[in-house]
Design a protein around this motif. Structure first.
Motif, PDB file in Angstrom:
ATOM      1  N   PHE A  99       5.716  28.096 -14.678  1.00  0.00           N
ATOM      2  CA  PHE A  99       5.103  27.056 -15.495  1.00  0.00           C
ATOM      3  C   PHE A  99       5.068  27.463 -16.970  1.00  0.00           C
ATOM      4  O   PHE A  99       5.505  26.724 -17.854  1.00  0.00           O
ATOM      5  CB  PHE A  99       3.693  26.778 -14.960  1.00  0.00           C
ATOM      6  CG  PHE A  99       2.923  25.741 -15.711  1.00  0.00           C
ATOM      7  CD1 PHE A  99       3.348  24.424 -15.744  1.00  0.00           C
ATOM      8  CD2 PHE A  99       1.757  26.075 -16.371  1.00  0.00           C
ATOM      9  CE1 PHE A  99       2.624  23.459 -16.426  1.00  0.00           C
ATOM     10  CE2 PHE A  99       1.025  25.122 -17.054  1.00  0.00           C
ATOM     11  CZ  PHE A  99       1.461  23.810 -17.085  1.00  0.00           C
ATOM     12  N   LEU A 100       4.567  28.669 -17.238  1.00  0.00           N
ATOM     13  CA  LEU A 100       4.488  29.160 -18.613  1.00  0.00           C
ATOM     14  C   LEU A 100       5.883  29.279 -19.236  1.00  0.00           C
ATOM     15  O   LEU A 100       6.081  28.940 -20.400  1.00  0.00           O
ATOM     16  CB  LEU A 100       3.768  30.514 -18.654  1.00  0.00           C
ATOM     17  CG  LEU A 100       2.265  30.457 -18.396  1.00  0.00           C
ATOM     18  CD1 LEU A 100       1.729  31.827 -18.003  1.00  0.00           C
ATOM     19  CD2 LEU A 100       1.530  29.920 -19.622  1.00  0.00           C
ATOM     20  N   THR A 101       6.844  29.762 -18.464  1.00  0.00           N
ATOM     21  CA  THR A 101       8.210  29.905 -18.959  1.00  0.00           C
ATOM     22  C   THR A 101       8.841  28.552 -19.257  1.00  0.00           C
ATOM     23  O   THR A 101       9.551  28.397 -20.260  1.00  0.00           O
ATOM     24  CB  THR A 101       9.060  30.703 -17.947  1.00  0.00           C
ATOM     25  OG1 THR A 101       8.483  32.007 -17.793  1.00  0.00           O
ATOM     26  CG2 THR A 101      10.502  30.836 -18.404  1.00  0.00           C
ATOM     27  N   LEU A 132      10.614  24.830 -23.605  1.00  0.00           N
ATOM     28  CA  LEU A 132      10.488  23.572 -24.327  1.00  0.00           C
ATOM     29  C   LEU A 132      10.165  23.833 -25.797  1.00  0.00           C
ATOM     30  O   LEU A 132      10.773  23.238 -26.688  1.00  0.00           O
ATOM     31  CB  LEU A 132       9.374  22.742 -23.673  1.00  0.00           C
ATOM     32  CG  LEU A 132       9.521  21.247 -23.617  1.00  0.00           C
ATOM     33  CD1 LEU A 132      10.761  20.827 -22.873  1.00  0.00           C
ATOM     34  CD2 LEU A 132       8.293  20.629 -22.991  1.00  0.00           C
ATOM     35  N   VAL A 133       9.214  24.729 -26.044  1.00  0.00           N
ATOM     36  CA  VAL A 133       8.845  25.075 -27.417  1.00  0.00           C
ATOM     37  C   VAL A 133      10.053  25.654 -28.157  1.00  0.00           C
ATOM     38  O   VAL A 133      10.276  25.366 -29.337  1.00  0.00           O
ATOM     39  CB  VAL A 133       7.659  26.068 -27.436  1.00  0.00           C
ATOM     40  CG1 VAL A 133       7.404  26.602 -28.848  1.00  0.00           C
ATOM     41  CG2 VAL A 133       6.401  25.417 -26.884  1.00  0.00           C
ATOM     42  N   ASP A 143       3.331  20.725 -29.984  1.00  0.00           N
ATOM     43  CA  ASP A 143       2.235  21.595 -30.389  1.00  0.00           C
ATOM     44  C   ASP A 143       1.032  21.423 -29.463  1.00  0.00           C
ATOM     45  O   ASP A 143       0.431  22.398 -29.010  1.00  0.00           O
ATOM     46  CB  ASP A 143       1.844  21.285 -31.840  1.00  0.00           C
ATOM     47  CG  ASP A 143       0.778  22.214 -32.359  1.00  0.00           C
ATOM     48  OD1 ASP A 143       1.050  23.424 -32.451  1.00  0.00           O
ATOM     49  OD2 ASP A 143      -0.327  21.718 -32.665  1.00  0.00           O
ATOM     50  N   GLN A 144       0.711  20.192 -29.148  1.00  0.00           N
ATOM     51  CA  GLN A 144      -0.446  19.915 -28.293  1.00  0.00           C
ATOM     52  C   GLN A 144      -0.218  20.419 -26.868  1.00  0.00           C
ATOM     53  O   GLN A 144      -1.122  20.993 -26.253  1.00  0.00           O
ATOM     54  CB  GLN A 144      -0.738  18.417 -28.293  1.00  0.00           C
ATOM     55  CG  GLN A 144      -2.030  18.057 -27.608  1.00  0.00           C
ATOM     56  CD  GLN A 144      -2.325  16.575 -27.698  1.00  0.00           C
ATOM     57  OE1 GLN A 144      -1.433  15.759 -27.900  1.00  0.00           O
ATOM     58  NE2 GLN A 144      -3.581  16.221 -27.540  1.00  0.00           N
ATOM     59  N   LEU A 145       0.984  20.236 -26.340  1.00  0.00           N
ATOM     60  CA  LEU A 145       1.276  20.727 -24.996  1.00  0.00           C
ATOM     61  C   LEU A 145       1.166  22.245 -24.940  1.00  0.00           C
ATOM     62  O   LEU A 145       0.500  22.795 -24.054  1.00  0.00           O
ATOM     63  CB  LEU A 145       2.669  20.283 -24.548  1.00  0.00           C
ATOM     64  CG  LEU A 145       3.127  20.834 -23.194  1.00  0.00           C
ATOM     65  CD1 LEU A 145       2.241  20.328 -22.066  1.00  0.00           C
ATOM     66  CD2 LEU A 145       4.592  20.473 -22.947  1.00  0.00           C
ATOM     67  N   ALA A 146       1.802  22.936 -25.884  1.00  0.00           N
ATOM     68  CA  ALA A 146       1.758  24.400 -25.892  1.00  0.00           C
ATOM     69  C   ALA A 146       0.327  24.901 -26.023  1.00  0.00           C
ATOM     70  O   ALA A 146      -0.103  25.802 -25.296  1.00  0.00           O
ATOM     71  CB  ALA A 146       2.631  24.949 -27.018  1.00  0.00           C
ATOM     72  N   ARG A 147      -0.432  24.326 -26.936  1.00  0.00           N
ATOM     73  CA  ARG A 147      -1.825  24.739 -27.143  1.00  0.00           C
ATOM     74  C   ARG A 147      -2.653  24.540 -25.874  1.00  0.00           C
ATOM     75  O   ARG A 147      -3.453  25.392 -25.491  1.00  0.00           O
ATOM     76  CB  ARG A 147      -2.424  23.957 -28.317  1.00  0.00           C
ATOM     77  CG  ARG A 147      -3.839  24.369 -28.649  1.00  0.00           C
ATOM     78  CD  ARG A 147      -4.411  23.654 -29.879  1.00  0.00           C
ATOM     79  NE  ARG A 147      -4.249  22.211 -29.854  1.00  0.00           N
ATOM     80  CZ  ARG A 147      -3.494  21.525 -30.703  1.00  0.00           C
ATOM     81  NH1 ARG A 147      -2.808  22.145 -31.644  1.00  0.00           N
ATOM     82  NH2 ARG A 147      -3.423  20.209 -30.626  1.00  0.00           N
ATOM     83  N   ALA A 185       4.613  35.446 -24.406  1.00  0.00           N
ATOM     84  CA  ALA A 185       5.899  34.909 -24.884  1.00  0.00           C
ATOM     85  C   ALA A 185       5.713  33.471 -25.364  1.00  0.00           C
ATOM     86  O   ALA A 185       6.229  33.096 -26.434  1.00  0.00           O
ATOM     87  CB  ALA A 185       6.947  34.982 -23.781  1.00  0.00           C
ATOM     88  N   LEU A 186       4.984  32.667 -24.594  1.00  0.00           N
ATOM     89  CA  LEU A 186       4.701  31.291 -25.004  1.00  0.00           C
ATOM     90  C   LEU A 186       3.891  31.286 -26.292  1.00  0.00           C
ATOM     91  O   LEU A 186       4.210  30.541 -27.230  1.00  0.00           O
ATOM     92  CB  LEU A 186       3.956  30.533 -23.900  1.00  0.00           C
ATOM     93  CG  LEU A 186       3.442  29.139 -24.272  1.00  0.00           C
ATOM     94  CD1 LEU A 186       4.562  28.229 -24.760  1.00  0.00           C
ATOM     95  CD2 LEU A 186       2.710  28.525 -23.087  1.00  0.00           C
TER      96      LEU A 186
END
Length: 157
Positions: A42-44, A49-50, A106-110, A143-144
């Motif tokens: 999930f994190l990867t 995407l980022v 930005d919102q998804l990553a945060r 990494a994310l």
């Protein structure tokens, strides 16, 4: 674009986790088993995407049900679909869409980083390993976080 999303990851028992997705319109609960590397995957997927990938995926196995996350990116916008599948090997078209949302990258990553920061704070890394059965996904989380910070810096220039 929708206004905000919250993701929580709760260790439900030895080798099991509940993942809740919610926004102002809907709330769904997913289950994940430690038989696969669900949190790492999930994190990867979000990190990819980022980093600029236009489509990426992750899957949670709930034995035999599976939850497939499909992420799309176009510019600064992302779309997330979650499919519930009877079996993890099923094709997307056999799944039922149980969640979809549109967010800025930005919102998804945060949101994802915040989710796993809360997991680390709640359980601690050794407590996480004791309940989940595997190490906390520190490498994937960092990494994310690194990619997200680099992405934000590039937006400022």
């Amino acid at each position: 674009m929708t206004s905000g999303i919250r993701i929580t990851w709760t260790l439900a028992g030895s080798g099991w986790a509940d993942c809740t997705l919610e926004n102002h319109q809907a709330k769904v609960e997913l289950t994940a088993s430690y038989i696969t590397s669900a949190p790492e995957e999930f994190l990867t997927a979000v990190a990819r995407l980022v980093a600029g990938e236009t489509e990426t995926r992750a899957q949670f196995e709930a034995e035999p049900t599976a939850y497939r996350w499909i992420f799309y990116r176009e510019g600064m916008d992302t779309w997330t679909r979650v499919l519930e599948l009877r079996h993890g090997s099923d094709h997307d078209n056999k799944g039922t869409e149980i969640w979809s949302s549109q967010l800025g990258i930005d919102q998804l990553a945060r949101t994802v980083i915040r989710c796993f920061d809360e997991v680390a704070q709640t359980y601690g890394e050794s407590g996480y390993r004791g309940k989940w059965g595997e190490h906390f996904p520190r490498t994937e989380l960092e990494a994310l976080r690194h990619l997200w910070h680099a992405h934000r810096r590039s937006d400022d220039t």
